[in-house]
Scaffold this motif. Structure first.
Motif, short mmCIF file in Angstrom:
data_model
loop_
_atom_site.label_atom_id
_atom_site.label_comp_id
_atom_site.label_asym_id
_atom_site.label_seq_id
_atom_site.Cartn_x
_atom_site.Cartn_y
_atom_site.Cartn_z
N PHE A 24 5.33 -2.70 0.75
CA PHE A 24 4.91 -2.89 2.13
C PHE A 24 4.01 -1.75 2.61
O PHE A 24 3.66 -1.69 3.78
N SER A 25 3.64 -0.87 1.67
CA SER A 25 2.94 0.35 2.11
C SER A 25 1.56 0.05 2.68
O SER A 25 1.06 0.80 3.51
N ASN A 26 0.93 -1.09 2.25
CA ASN A 26 -0.38 -1.42 2.84
C ASN A 26 -0.25 -1.67 4.33
O ASN A 26 -1.10 -1.26 5.12
N TYR A 27 0.84 -2.34 4.69
CA TYR A 27 1.06 -2.62 6.11
C TYR A 27 1.47 -1.36 6.86
O TYR A 27 0.98 -1.10 7.97
N THR A 28 2.38 -0.58 6.24
CA THR A 28 2.81 0.63 6.94
C THR A 28 1.65 1.61 7.08
O THR A 28 1.56 2.33 8.07
#
Lengths: 292, 299
Positions: free
Chosen positions: A50-54
């Motif tokens: 989910f790091s792209n969103y975070t």
């Protein structure tokens, strides 16, 4: 008989359905999937992170009320949306009103409506750069202003500015308001206007209580078009903003150029969600299929 | 009979006239400036009148291959037009009956129209990138030498580029067809069938002549939208460039009226297509008014 005719419908609709599947539905699915992938400087690889969103929203909620980059970009794009929407609506409604209620022959209506539509069939990029000789430092407007002595220095904010982006948006997109509103307005029974007048309504009351409610479907369709075009734009803002103004679309384009595909995909998902919320709000006003 | 015009009419007519000036004025400015003399610059005054910048254009601006881009746009535009007309008419016919998935297909078309182009473009680019990886993996897995030696990418003008354009032109084509068939009286077609026409004959000699002007309209949208398309093409063309993409790149590097000359050439081609279609439609409509429908006369 019924069965074979349904079969006919299937093969007739097949080419269009196939193209939408391959070049619209699957690409959107791919974006959603890739938005959870990992990336390095030169490659992307499957993962479920989910790091792209975070990354997009990093610090956005903790540092409120000051805006993070993402929020301020969205805010700026939404401000453009609101301004372009208000201007194209006001102009589009007035033009449509003129064509429907003041032009008397159908032929003239068609000719004048075509006159408004023809530029839509020519190149947007050219229509943008054609403002340069008018708005530039040595452009016609600055020359004119200096000649009559209104200003001693060329005005700098005419070109490559918020103003020029707004101008170009209105220039390019008013047609999307004119046509649907024209379509709604042409169906209005003219005796309704007379009835309102006879019942003692003022011109404003007729406009507000009769005309605008009856044009609501056209206004909604035009609004959906204009708002989605501005929300996803990066070309008009790029060219007319001198590549200096940020927009959501531009963020995606830059990240794509740096091959940060998963990050661009996550941004695209967020943009799409924003646009869908806006459309959902507008489409509650109208059934598009009835309008054709 | 003619009542006098109200003051509102004159105010609105003035507003309309100003709007038309606003629409056309800038474009006319660059059309004029593209005939700038050799010493002239990007703004007025005109320093003589010449075809200098058009010659410059065809000799090429720097490393940019304008002829190649023009040719790419032209052949892509023609293919897009043909496919859009055929697929839209077929889908229009299909939608006259209710079939499962009809609503889904309709809303997909609407969605394709209003989903931001940068999103569609990125999606197509990713789809083909993943397909490329797949083909290469296949080559490695089965040691296919042809793939090792020849394969570079599945992306290109007539694969991902064509798809990107169709995702933009099809919704317009379908909407026009919807508008036509909503007003279409099926009695004509039924009469033809009662007289023994096969489905194809009924379509060819009855339906087609009636919807001909709308088909010209679809073709007009198909070509002009493709010819000017940039937002969806930007990520999806692979190594090939179309004219609008080239033009956009030139806006940041070229500082001579050559860019206006390119604008004039592009606009001239657009206007030729628009003019041709509008003329054909007008002639067909006039002939119809004189003779009634010529549907069925071909049999």
């Amino acid at each position: 008989m019924a069965k074979s005719s349904t079969k006919t419908s299937y093969w007739q609709a097949a080419p269009m359905a196939l193209v939408f599947l391959l070049f619209f539905a699957v690409p959107l699915g791919v974006i959603l999937i890739v938005s959870f992938w990992k990336y390095t400087q030169y490659s992307i690889s499957p993962a479920f992170i989910f790091s792209n969103y975070t990354d997009i929203f990093s610090g956005c909620f903790t540092q409120l009320p000051s805006l993070c980059t993402t929020f301020s970009t969205y805010l700026q794009t939404l401000i453009f949306c609101a301004e372009v929407w208000a201007l194209t609506l006001a102009i589009g409604f007035t033009i449509a009103y003129f064509l429907v209620f003041e032009v008397r022959t159908t032929t003239m209506q068609v000719v004048l409506a075509l006159l408004c539509t023809i530029p839509f069939w020519t190149s947007n990029v050219i229509r943008m750069i054609s403002w340069i000789p008018l708005l530039g430092r040595n452009g016609l407007i600055n020359q004119g202003l200096q000649d009559v002595g209104l200003t001693s220095h060329p005005i700098e904010w005419l070109l490559y500015s918020h103003f020029s982006v707004l101008l170009a948006f209105v220039h390019l997109n008013t047609v999307f308001m004119i046509i649907p509103i024209l379509n709604s307005m042409a169906r209005i029974d003219k005796s309704l206007i007379e009835a309102a007048h006879d019942a003692g309504a003022s011109a404003w009351q007729t406009l507000w209580n009769v005309l605008i409610p009856l044009c609501k479907p056209g206004i909604a369709i035009g609004s959906i078009f204009v708002i989605t075009v501005v929300m996803g734009d990066y070309i008009t803002i790029g060219i007319m903003g001198g590549q200096q103004i940020a927009s959501v679309g531009k963020v995606i384009q830059v990240q794509t150029n740096f091959l940060q595909f998963p990050l661009a995909a996550a941004n695209a998902v967020v943009l799409l969600a924003t646009v869908l919320v806006l459309i959902w709000a507008l489409s509650r006003l109208v059934d598009i299929r009835k309008e054709l | 009979m003619h009542e006098r015009r109200s003051p509102a009419f004159f105010a609105l007519a003035l507003f309309f006239a100003l709007f038309v000036v606003f629409l056309y004025g800038p474009t006319i400015t660059i059309l004029i400036l593209s005939f700038q003399g050799p010493q002239g610059g990007l703004t007025f005054p005109m320093r003589g009148v010449s075809l200098h910048w058009f010659r410059q254009l065809f000799q090429g601006i720097g490393v940019v291959d304008i002829g190649g881009a023009l040719w790419n746009s032209l052949k892509l535009g023609i293919v897009v037009t043909i496919l859009t007309v055929v697929a839209s008419v077929m889908a229009g016919l299909a939608f006259r009956r209710n079939f499962r998935g009809a609503t889904l297909l309709f809303y997909t078309a609407i969605a394709s129209l209003i989903v931001p182009s940068i999103v569609v473009s990125l999606g197509i680019a990713l789809e083909f990138r993943i397909a490329d990886d797949g083909v290469k993996a296949l080559g490695d897995a089965y040691s296919i030498e042809w793939i090792w030696d020849n394969f570079t990418t599945t992306m290109g003008l007539f694969t991902s580029g064509l798809g990107a354009h169709l995702s933009w032109t099809f919704p317009f084509g379908l909407l026009i067809m919807f508008a036509v068939f909503n007003r279409f009286n099926p009695a004509f077609e039924e009469a033809a069938r009662d007289l023994g026409a096969t489905p194809w004959q009924a379509f060819r000699h009855v339906v087609l002549p009636i919807i001909a002007p709308a088909i010209a309209g679809v073709a007009l949208f198909g070509f002009t939208l493709s010819w000017d398309e940039i937002a969806r093409s930007s990520q999806a063309m692979g190594a090939d460039n179309t004219l609008p993409i080239t033009l956009r790149a030139l806006t940041t590097t070229v500082t001579t009226p050559a860019i206006y000359a390119l604008g004039t050439v592009t606009t001239a081609i657009s206007l030729t297509v628009i003019g041709t279609v509008l003329t054909v439609v007008t002639i067909v409509q006039r002939r119809r008014r004189r003779h009634g429908s010529d549907a069925g006369k071909g049999v």
